[in-house]
Design an enzyme around this catalytic site. Sequence first.
Site, PDB file in Angstrom:
ATOM      1  N   ARG A  98       0.814  -1.219   0.000  1.00 20.60           N
ATOM      2  CA  ARG A  98       0.000   0.000   0.000  1.00 20.60           C
ATOM      3  C   ARG A  98       0.847   1.269   0.000  1.00 20.60           C
ATOM      4  O   ARG A  98       0.434   2.300  -0.518  1.00 20.60           O
ATOM      5  CB  ARG A  98      -0.908  -0.024   1.219  1.00 20.60           C
ATOM      6  CG  ARG A  98      -1.857   1.132   1.295  1.00 20.60           C
ATOM      7  CD  ARG A  98      -2.191   1.435   2.740  1.00 20.60           C
ATOM      8  NE  ARG A  98      -3.367   0.757   3.223  1.00 20.60           N
ATOM      9  CZ  ARG A  98      -3.701   0.760   4.522  1.00 20.60           C
ATOM     10  NH1 ARG A  98      -2.929   1.353   5.411  1.00 20.60           N
ATOM     11  NH2 ARG A  98      -4.793   0.146   4.910  1.00 20.60           N
ATOM     12  N   TYR A  99       2.002   1.205   0.630  1.00 24.79           N
ATOM     13  CA  TYR A  99       2.895   2.375   0.709  1.00 24.79           C
ATOM     14  C   TYR A  99       4.181   2.030  -0.040  1.00 24.79           C
ATOM     15  O   TYR A  99       4.599   0.866  -0.050  1.00 24.79           O
ATOM     16  CB  TYR A  99       3.250   2.673   2.163  1.00 24.79           C
ATOM     17  CG  TYR A  99       2.086   2.931   3.080  1.00 24.79           C
ATOM     18  CD1 TYR A  99       1.390   4.133   3.034  1.00 24.79           C
ATOM     19  CD2 TYR A  99       1.693   1.970   4.007  1.00 24.79           C
ATOM     20  CE1 TYR A  99       0.335   4.368   3.901  1.00 24.79           C
ATOM     21  CE2 TYR A  99       0.636   2.203   4.882  1.00 24.79           C
ATOM     22  CZ  TYR A  99      -0.044   3.403   4.822  1.00 24.79           C
ATOM     23  OH  TYR A  99      -1.092   3.644   5.676  1.00 24.79           O
ATOM     24  N   CYS A 118     -11.993  -7.139  15.915  1.00 25.97           N
ATOM     25  CA  CYS A 118     -10.918  -7.286  14.921  1.00 25.97           C
ATOM     26  C   CYS A 118     -11.274  -6.696  13.555  1.00 25.97           C
ATOM     27  O   CYS A 118     -12.337  -6.967  13.013  1.00 25.97           O
ATOM     28  CB  CYS A 118     -10.595  -8.764  14.738  1.00 25.97           C
ATOM     29  SG  CYS A 118      -9.349  -9.040  13.462  1.00 25.97           S
TER      30      CYS A 118
HETATM   31  C1  LIG Z   1      -0.899  -0.340   8.773  1.00 24.98           C
HETATM   32  C2  LIG Z   1      -0.290  -0.796   7.531  1.00 24.98           C
HETATM   33  C3  LIG Z   1       1.068  -0.603   7.281  1.00 24.98           C
HETATM   34  C4  LIG Z   1       1.994   0.028   8.294  1.00 24.98           C
HETATM   35  O1  LIG Z   1       1.779   1.363   8.455  1.00 24.98           O
HETATM   36  P1  LIG Z   1       2.769   2.191   9.410  1.00 24.98           P
HETATM   37  O2  LIG Z   1       2.164   3.553   9.397  1.00 24.98           O
HETATM   38  O3  LIG Z   1       4.132   2.126   8.791  1.00 24.98           O
HETATM   39  O4  LIG Z   1       2.754   1.543  10.754  1.00 24.98           O
HETATM   40  C5  LIG Z   1       1.578  -1.007   6.083  1.00 24.98           C
HETATM   41  N1  LIG Z   1       0.802  -1.578   5.141  1.00 24.98           N
HETATM   42  C6  LIG Z   1      -0.504  -1.784   5.347  1.00 24.98           C
HETATM   43  C7  LIG Z   1      -1.313  -2.415   4.273  1.00 24.98           C
HETATM   44  C8  LIG Z   1      -1.099  -1.409   6.548  1.00 24.98           C
HETATM   45  O5  LIG Z   1      -2.400  -1.637   6.765  1.00 24.98           O
HETATM   46  S1  SF4 Z   2      -8.155 -11.181  16.255  1.00 24.50           S
HETATM   47 FE1  SF4 Z   2      -7.043  -9.682  17.524  1.00 24.50          FE
HETATM   48  S2  SF4 Z   2      -4.936 -10.421  17.468  1.00 24.50           S
HETATM   49 FE2  SF4 Z   2      -6.004 -11.412  15.729  1.00 24.50          FE
HETATM   50  S3  SF4 Z   2      -5.655 -10.050  13.942  1.00 24.50           S
HETATM   51 FE3  SF4 Z   2      -7.611  -9.492  14.900  1.00 24.50          FE
HETATM   52  S4  SF4 Z   2      -7.087  -7.787  16.293  1.00 24.50           S
HETATM   53 FE4  SF4 Z   2      -5.161  -8.880  15.820  1.00 24.50          FE
END
Ligand SMILES: *Cc1c(COP(=O)(O)O)cnc(C)c1O
Ligand code: SF4
Length: 349
Positions: A98-99, A118
């Site tokens: 994504r980034y 979740c």
């Molecule tokens: C959250 C996430 C990240 C990490 O993001 P940071 O801001 O670097 O913590 C990277 N890729 C995806 C797809 C995410 O959902």
């Molecule tokens: S169930 Fe809880 S530990 Fe597992 S991916 Fe989802 S948020 Fe994370």
Amino acid sequence: MNDMSRSKPAAATLRRPRELADAGLIPAADIAALNEVAARYAVAITPPVAALIDSADPRDPIAAQFVPDVAELSTTPDERADPIGDAVHVVTPGLIHRYPDRVLLKLVSSCAVYCRFCFRRETVGQGDSLSPSDLAAALAYVRDHGEVSEVIVSGGDPLIASPRRLRDLVVSLADVPHVEVVRFHTRVPVVAPERITTDLVAALKADGVATWVAIHANHPRELTDDARAALARLADAGVPLVSQTVLLRGVNDDAKTLADLMRAFVRARVKPYYLHHADLAPGTARFRTTIAEGQALMKALRGRVSGLAQPTYVLDIPGGHGKVPIGPDYLGDDVVEDPNGGSHPYPTA
Ligand SMILES: *Cc1c(COP(=O)(O)O)cnc(C)c1O
Ligand code: SF4
């Protein structure tokens, strides 16, 4: 273990409503209705988490996170199966790009526990782990993309994988010259601390790459003596630790609980990183605060605790558009607000 006396110690992970009833976590009368919930969204409560639940308290913040609720079967119009838009940026099965400089690898799709809020609840708990050929394809993608300097290993919870599997992955990533950082996102040190063995910690590290671990916890009571010992095993091995917390109504949406949690992280050598605004995951409306409430809590935190204990409040924009900080903002038009709420003139333009 804290508060073992409050509930019956469970020998094994609780997965079925019948087992939850036997452990005193739900009334037997709810089993039938909750079987329907469990058929839709995976349930798992490890012994250390079960021991933390005060079943005499109907608003227990640990129970709220893990004990299923019939409210999960009702969705609101805003909620969506893929709340943060993972699917938009899938480049090979299990790999999300994504980034520009980092990818997210879903190594496993299971967790040690299943959080009722979740954001990946529609996909986790289905039992699939990345197949060897899919993992090979993901690694090939990383090797072919020189702009990728960081690999975030997520899931599911990657630290339920065996040390051998983790070591193979980290060594493969360390072999890629442009991969500088491997970051694991996990709840295991908190919910299954006994899994953080010295073997597992060693498996996360390899020459040629820096390993970071992001720890998910939402309430200060989760940081038990055993959890802090597991975090110390990681920190003592030289693995830098950061935190992730989801802002959850009824769990941590008050200034004292959040401040205690952030201080507990710092004390455990975990730098608070993100406070996530709760995502629009199906059947999770009861957990969501407003963004205005989240901003007010962040202001309260800024006013009362160390700079080390300040996370960034973020929203993961639906549709895969990325995470952004969502305040609060201290700057106005030629005015700045201080941590106690006072206003002061300052040239802002
Ligand atoms: C959250 C996430 C990240 C990490 O993001 P940071 O801001 O670097 O913590 C990277 N890729 C995806 C797809 C995410 O959902
Ligand atoms: S169930 Fe809880 S530990 Fe597992 S991916 Fe989802 S948020 Fe994370």
